[in-house]
Motif scaffolding. Structure first.
Motif, short mmCIF file in Angstrom:
data_model
loop_
_atom_site.label_atom_id
_atom_site.label_comp_id
_atom_site.label_asym_id
_atom_site.label_seq_id
_atom_site.Cartn_x
_atom_site.Cartn_y
_atom_site.Cartn_z
N SER A 96 0.84 -1.19 0.00
CA SER A 96 0.00 0.00 0.00
C SER A 96 0.88 1.24 0.00
O SER A 96 1.73 1.40 0.87
CB SER A 96 -0.91 0.01 1.23
N ASN A 101 -2.71 7.23 5.82
CA ASN A 101 -3.07 6.36 6.94
C ASN A 101 -1.84 5.59 7.38
O ASN A 101 -1.03 5.15 6.54
CB ASN A 101 -4.18 5.39 6.53
N GLU A 105 -3.73 1.47 10.91
CA GLU A 105 -5.05 1.60 10.27
C GLU A 105 -5.16 0.72 9.03
O GLU A 105 -6.19 0.09 8.78
CB GLU A 105 -5.32 3.05 9.91
N LYS A 106 -4.09 0.66 8.24
CA LYS A 106 -4.11 -0.19 7.04
C LYS A 106 -4.35 -1.65 7.41
O LYS A 106 -5.13 -2.35 6.76
CB LYS A 106 -2.78 -0.05 6.29
N CYS A 107 -3.68 -2.10 8.47
CA CYS A 107 -3.81 -3.51 8.86
C CYS A 107 -5.17 -3.80 9.47
O CYS A 107 -5.75 -4.87 9.24
CB CYS A 107 -2.69 -3.88 9.84
N LEU A 108 -5.71 -2.88 10.26
CA LEU A 108 -7.05 -3.06 10.80
C LEU A 108 -8.07 -3.23 9.69
O LEU A 108 -9.01 -4.02 9.80
CB LEU A 108 -7.45 -1.88 11.69
N GLY A 109 -7.87 -2.50 8.59
CA GLY A 109 -8.78 -2.59 7.47
C GLY A 109 -8.76 -3.93 6.77
O GLY A 109 -9.67 -4.25 5.99
N CYS A 110 -7.74 -4.75 7.05
CA CYS A 110 -7.63 -6.08 6.44
C CYS A 110 -8.36 -7.16 7.24
O CYS A 110 -8.46 -8.30 6.78
CB CYS A 110 -6.17 -6.48 6.30
N GLU A 116 -14.87 -8.81 12.88
CA GLU A 116 -14.91 -7.53 13.58
C GLU A 116 -15.59 -7.61 14.94
O GLU A 116 -15.39 -6.74 15.79
CB GLU A 116 -15.60 -6.47 12.71
N LYS A 142 -10.86 6.27 15.90
CA LYS A 142 -11.45 6.14 14.56
C LYS A 142 -12.24 4.85 14.41
O LYS A 142 -13.20 4.80 13.65
CB LYS A 142 -10.37 6.21 13.48
N PHE A 143 -11.81 3.80 15.13
CA PHE A 143 -12.43 2.49 14.95
C PHE A 143 -13.42 2.13 16.06
O PHE A 143 -13.85 0.98 16.15
CB PHE A 143 -11.35 1.40 14.82
N ARG A 146 -15.17 -0.79 17.95
CA ARG A 146 -14.42 -2.04 17.97
C ARG A 146 -13.54 -2.12 19.21
O ARG A 146 -12.96 -1.13 19.66
CB ARG A 146 -13.58 -2.18 16.70
#
Length: 258
Positions: A96, A101, A105-110, A116, A142-143, A146
């Motif tokens: 990426s 970000n 954040e990138k890894c959480l999006g995976c 979740e 932001k998350f 969770r």
């Protein structure tokens, strides 16, 4: 009203598929703790720098037992021999170039939608540069809602959303020191039980009042908060792993502020 339960000791019970595990680059990993958490992970993702930490954590005779599902980042941090090794193990590698970000954040999006509902445990999110630690706390906001634990051998933090929360504490490994920190915005009211200095509808804000260097005195802490607030607690996980050598946060009973 939102209600939730937080329990660090449950994360260490070896229950299968209990959480997702996310590995960042903020500090070295302690191999016995990684191995303990690995027993319970449903999905494991590394930032590219975190993959170096995982690789270095285990010797060649053990490394094959700890292969993540995925590595994501801009791949500016991963060492060539580490990249080659995980490529040979058919790890899913996602490059990426997004600079807006951070890797957390990138890894959480995976972590897929079907996972979740499980907590996420993060190693390597504490220690290292202060700006990166603050960026990681920013991601907790932001998350929301969770449930994300930032964990190390000697401390844990997570974000409590607005509502009523129960923190189950194992005194063998958790505390006594703890804190409620209103990072991000004012928390207009916080009420607690189970702490040495309990709060009673107490406003929390920087420049006014925060609850630092408080102490856990009960195995069941109850917190009701009008706004999100950060929970910090001291951990003594080396008691589970006698070979660990870790410096603890200061434990100065003569310099306690609530």
């Amino acid at each position: 009203m939102n209600q939730s339960l937080f329990c660090v000791s449950k994360l260490l019970q070896g229950l299968p598929r209990s959480f997702s595990l996310l590995l960042l680059n903020g500090e070295n990993f302690f191999a016995p703790l990684v191995a303990k958490l690995w027993q319970s992970t449903a999905f494991t993702v590394c930032a590219d720098g975190g993959s170096n930490r995982l690789y270095d954590c285990f010797g060649i005779d053990q490394r094959d037992r700890f292969i993540p599902h995925l590595i994501k980042g801009d791949f500016d941090s991963i060492r060539p021999e580490v990249l080659k090794y995980y490529e040979s193990k058919k790890v899913d590698l996602i490059r990426s170039t997004d600079q807006l970000n951070n890797d957390f954040e990138k890894c959480l999006g995976c972590i897929g939608p079907h996972l979740e509902e499980l907590p996420t445990v993060v190693l390597g999110g504490l220690g290292g540069r202060m700006d990166q630690q603050l960026a990681n706390i920013h991601i907790l906001y932001k998350f929301l809602p969770r449930k994300i634990y930032l964990l190390s051998l000697d401390q844990a933090i997570w974000l409590l959303p607005r509502g009523k929360h129960h923190v189950v504490c194992s005194k063998d490994i958790e505390g006594p020191l703890c804190g409620l920190i209103p990072i991000g915005s004012t928390c207009h009211e916080t009420t607690t039980t189970g702490l040495r200095w309990n709060l009673d509808h107490q406003p929390l804000s920087f420049g006014s009042f925060i609850s630092s260097s408080n102490e856990i005195v009960d195995s069941f802490v109850e917190i009701e908060t009008s706004d999100p607030v950060l929970w910090w607690s001291q951990l003594r996980l080396e008691r589970l792993f006698p070979s660990a050598t870790t410096k603890h946060p200061p434990d100065d009973k003569d310099n306690i502020s609530t």
